[in-house]
Motif scaffolding. Structure first.
Motif, PDB file in Angstrom:
ATOM      1  N   THR A   1       0.860  -1.186   0.000  1.00  0.00           N
ATOM      2  CA  THR A   1       0.000   0.000   0.000  1.00  0.00           C
ATOM      3  C   THR A   1       0.890   1.228   0.000  1.00  0.00           C
ATOM      4  OG1 THR A   1      -1.697  -1.192   1.229  1.00  0.00           O
ATOM      5  CG2 THR A   1      -1.830   1.214   1.220  1.00  0.00           C
ATOM      6  N   VAL A   2       0.919   1.918  -1.143  1.00  0.00           N
ATOM      7  CA  VAL A   2       1.855   3.030  -1.321  1.00  0.00           C
ATOM      8  C   VAL A   2       1.070   4.329  -1.502  1.00  0.00           C
ATOM      9  CG1 VAL A   2       3.802   3.912  -2.642  1.00  0.00           C
ATOM     10  CG2 VAL A   2       3.442   1.432  -2.455  1.00  0.00           C
ATOM     11  N   PRO A   3       1.146   5.250  -0.549  1.00  0.00           N
ATOM     12  CA  PRO A   3       0.454   6.535  -0.694  1.00  0.00           C
ATOM     13  C   PRO A   3       1.070   7.370  -1.818  1.00  0.00           C
ATOM     14  CG  PRO A   3       1.017   6.101   1.602  1.00  0.00           C
ATOM     15  CD  PRO A   3       1.772   5.112   0.776  1.00  0.00           C
ATOM     16  N   VAL A   4       0.230   8.133  -2.488  1.00  0.00           N
ATOM     17  CA  VAL A   4       0.668   9.075  -3.526  1.00  0.00           C
ATOM     18  C   VAL A   4       0.324  10.471  -3.035  1.00  0.00           C
ATOM     19  CG1 VAL A   4       0.321   9.843  -5.908  1.00  0.00           C
ATOM     20  CG2 VAL A   4       0.365   7.394  -5.378  1.00  0.00           C
ATOM     21  N   VAL A   5       1.296  11.401  -3.113  1.00  0.00           N
ATOM     22  CA  VAL A   5       1.110  12.739  -2.552  1.00  0.00           C
ATOM     23  C   VAL A   5       1.239  13.796  -3.642  1.00  0.00           C
ATOM     24  CG1 VAL A   5       2.020  11.989  -0.329  1.00  0.00           C
ATOM     25  CG2 VAL A   5       3.571  13.023  -2.007  1.00  0.00           C
ATOM     26  N   ALA A   6       0.707  14.986  -3.358  1.00  0.00           N
ATOM     27  CA  ALA A   6       0.802  16.109  -4.286  1.00  0.00           C
ATOM     28  C   ALA A   6       2.246  16.581  -4.355  1.00  0.00           C
ATOM     29  CB  ALA A   6      -0.107  17.244  -3.840  1.00  0.00           C
ATOM     30  N   ALA A   7       2.736  16.841  -5.564  1.00  0.00           N
ATOM     31  CA  ALA A   7       4.128  17.252  -5.741  1.00  0.00           C
ATOM     32  C   ALA A   7       4.342  18.706  -5.337  1.00  0.00           C
ATOM     33  CB  ALA A   7       4.554  17.041  -7.183  1.00  0.00           C
ATOM     34  N   ALA A   8       3.256  19.485  -5.288  1.00  0.00           N
ATOM     35  CA  ALA A   8       3.347  20.888  -4.884  1.00  0.00           C
ATOM     36  C   ALA A   8       1.969  21.365  -4.454  1.00  0.00           C
ATOM     37  CB  ALA A   8       3.893  21.741  -6.036  1.00  0.00           C
ATOM     38  N   ASP A   9       1.935  22.548  -3.805  1.00  0.00           N
ATOM     39  CA  ASP A   9       0.646  23.137  -3.440  1.00  0.00           C
ATOM     40  C   ASP A   9      -0.159  23.405  -4.716  1.00  0.00           C
ATOM     41  OD1 ASP A   9       1.633  23.125  -0.917  1.00  0.00           O
ATOM     42  OD2 ASP A   9       1.947  25.293  -0.769  1.00  0.00           O
ATOM     43  N   GLY A  10      -1.454  23.216  -4.649  1.00  0.00           N
ATOM     44  CA  GLY A  10      -2.284  23.491  -5.817  1.00  0.00           C
ATOM     45  C   GLY A  10      -3.737  23.174  -5.572  1.00  0.00           C
ATOM     46  N   ILE A  11      -4.486  23.135  -6.664  1.00  0.00           N
ATOM     47  CA  ILE A  11      -5.924  22.859  -6.606  1.00  0.00           C
ATOM     48  C   ILE A  11      -6.226  21.679  -7.523  1.00  0.00           C
ATOM     49  CG2 ILE A  11      -8.220  23.755  -7.150  1.00  0.00           C
ATOM     50  CD1 ILE A  11      -7.217  26.516  -6.439  1.00  0.00           C
ATOM     51  N   VAL A  12      -7.003  20.727  -7.035  1.00  0.00           N
ATOM     52  CA  VAL A  12      -7.374  19.553  -7.824  1.00  0.00           C
ATOM     53  C   VAL A  12      -8.332  20.008  -8.930  1.00  0.00           C
ATOM     54  CG1 VAL A  12      -8.468  17.290  -7.813  1.00  0.00           C
ATOM     55  CG2 VAL A  12      -7.093  18.023  -5.846  1.00  0.00           C
ATOM     56  N   SER A  13      -7.842  19.918 -10.183  1.00  0.00           N
ATOM     57  CA  SER A  13      -8.684  20.340 -11.312  1.00  0.00           C
ATOM     58  C   SER A  13      -9.560  19.206 -11.816  1.00  0.00           C
ATOM     59  CB  SER A  13      -7.813  20.874 -12.460  1.00  0.00           C
ATOM     60  OG  SER A  13      -6.824  19.930 -12.821  1.00  0.00           O
TER      61      SER A  13
END
Length: 464
Positions: free
Chosen positions: A366-378
């Protein structure tokens, strides 16, 4: 008093710093975001125009395909008609050959008759030769014993002469009839064979035309399929641009909200500073009138303040949960952080005769995936190719970026969500067009598009 004012200003700065610590889109200014929004709107307008052009191409190809299919139907009808004509010619040829066989039997009979007549004529010729060519009918007549015998002999001579003439005449007629019948059937057969060859040639040309039309229809179908795929890609690009425009609008709203909160905090801090200064001034005036009382009051106040400070300093610090999954990579200090743990199993570049527009990071469990930078989910949806996929729009130093996290087993953020650098957006998986568990990660300098022309190599921006 000066120390108190300094402490007050420091607390104001700490308060402002806490506001700035809220995840943001890192825009240089609202103006930059407005420019990005206008750029996306222009691109979306261009994509809509491309979709319209592609639809026209598809309609044109379908019209050509329909015309070609109608022509194929007409050619097939002609081929069927040719088949009927060829069958009819074959039947005539068969019948004519039967007539020829029957004629051959008649010819054999005629040949026998002619042969017999030839024998008779030969005998006549031999008799004619043996008598020197003169038949003395007077001897035949004068040799009669009576008048009746004379009459009989005259009739016999006449009959023989007539028979000879009939034999010769019939012989000539039979030979002529034989030649005419032979010529007629041979001419008819030759004509039928020529007609059949012509029909076969016509049918050959018709079949060739059908093959050409079949090849044309196949080509038109392939071109139509290509443009339909292109249209689907353009429509997906349009959806992504719409989502990114929505995200930019949300970022602009958040930036306005952030600036409003900062302005409200600034005003509140200024009011508190003014109130504190007034209080300090009143205390100073009171101290001037009664120095001793003021000194005692000041000492008492300092003791009270010291006690309060001691209590405040002895208060336990607020606890912050720092529990994290061991497989989550540490958030780096650069512009972009690594989106998941694991090893890079495939780099950006040519793969399977197609452009691989990102990198693949593989790991088990089980491998979490994270946002590479601050932003907004489009965008956050399921794609037939990407599987579970999350698009995040970033605005960094006035530049728009888009990151893509594909083949997730699950998504943990929805469209419009504000995410911070290192915040989990999903779990690594094997959905969509994927072979084995991994994260397909793309980085686009600008908006995502169907041709992926804005894609850059993520390995040049994230820690290895």
């Amino acid at each position: 008093m000066k120390k108190n004012i300094i402490a007050m200003n420091a607390s104001i700065m700490i308060g402002l710093g806490s506001l700035l610590a809220v995840p943001s889109v890192h825009a240089e200014s609202i103006s930059d975001l407005e420019k990005q929004k206008e750029s996306i709107q222009e691109k979306r307008s261009g994509v809509e125009s491309n979709i319209s052009d592609t639809e026209k191409k598809i309609d044109n190809l379908q019209d050509k395909q329909m015309t070609a299919e109608e022509q194929i139907d007409a050619i097939e009808a002609k081929i069927a008609e040719s088949d009927k004509k060829i069958d009819a010619k074959n039947a005539e040829i068969t019948q004519t050959k039967k007539e020829i066989e029957a004629l051959k039997k008649e010819i054999e009979v005629l040949k026998e008759r002619i042969a017999k007549r030839n024998e008779v004529l030969k005998e006549r010729a031999l008799s004619f030769q043996e008598t020197g060519g003169d038949v003395n009918y007077l001897e035949v007549l004068f040799g009669s014993s009576s008048f009746g015998d004379l009459v009989d002999r005259v009739g016999a001579v006449a009959t023989i002469a007539e028979a000879d003439r009939d034999i010769l005449k019939q012989h000539e007629l039979d030979k002529k009839d034989l030649e005419e019948k032979q010529n007629a059937v041979e001419t008819k057969l030759a004509s039928l064979e020529v007609a059949k060859v012509e029909l076969l040639e016509i049918q050959k040309q018709q079949k060739q035309q059908k093959q050409e039309k079949d090849a044309l229809v196949k080509k038109l179908k392939e071109q139509t399929k290509k443009h339909e795929d292109e249209k689907m890609g353009l429509e997906e690009e349009k959806e992504n641009l719409s989502a990114q425009e929505k995200a930019i609008k949300s970022a602009i709203s958040l930036e306005h909200q952030r600036l409003a909160e900062l302005e409200a905090a600034r005003k509140k801090a200024a009011a508190e500073a003014k109130k504190r200064a007034e209080q300090e001034a009143a205390q100073a005036a009171q101290a001037a009138k009664a120095a001793k009382a003021a000194s005692q009051a000041s000492q008492s106040k300092q003791q009270s303040s010291s006690g309060s400070s001691a209590k405040s300093s002895s208060a336990p610090a607020p606890s912050h949960s720092s529990a994290s999954v061991s497989s989550v990579p540490a958030v780096s200090s650069g512009t972009f952080t690594r989106p998941s743990a694991g090893y890079v199993s495939s780099t950006m570049g040519e793969r399977w005769n197609k452009q691989h527009a990102g990198i693949d990071i593989a790991a088990s469990g089980t491998v979490p995936v994270v946002a590479a930078a601050d932003g907004i989910v489009s965008r956050s949806y399921f794609s037939s190719s990407y599987g579970n996929v999350v698009f995040v729009t970033h605005s960094i130093s006035g530049q728009q970026w888009t990151t893509v996290y594909a083949h997730l087993s699950s998504r943990q953020v929805s469209e419009g969500a504000v995410v911070a650098k290192g915040q989990q957006v999903g779990i690594m998986g094997n959905t969509g067009h994927s072979f084995g568990q991994h994260l397909h990660f793309e980085l686009h300098k600008g908006a995502w598009n169907y041709s992926k022309s804005n894609a850059v190599n993520p390995l040049n921006y994230i820690p290895n």
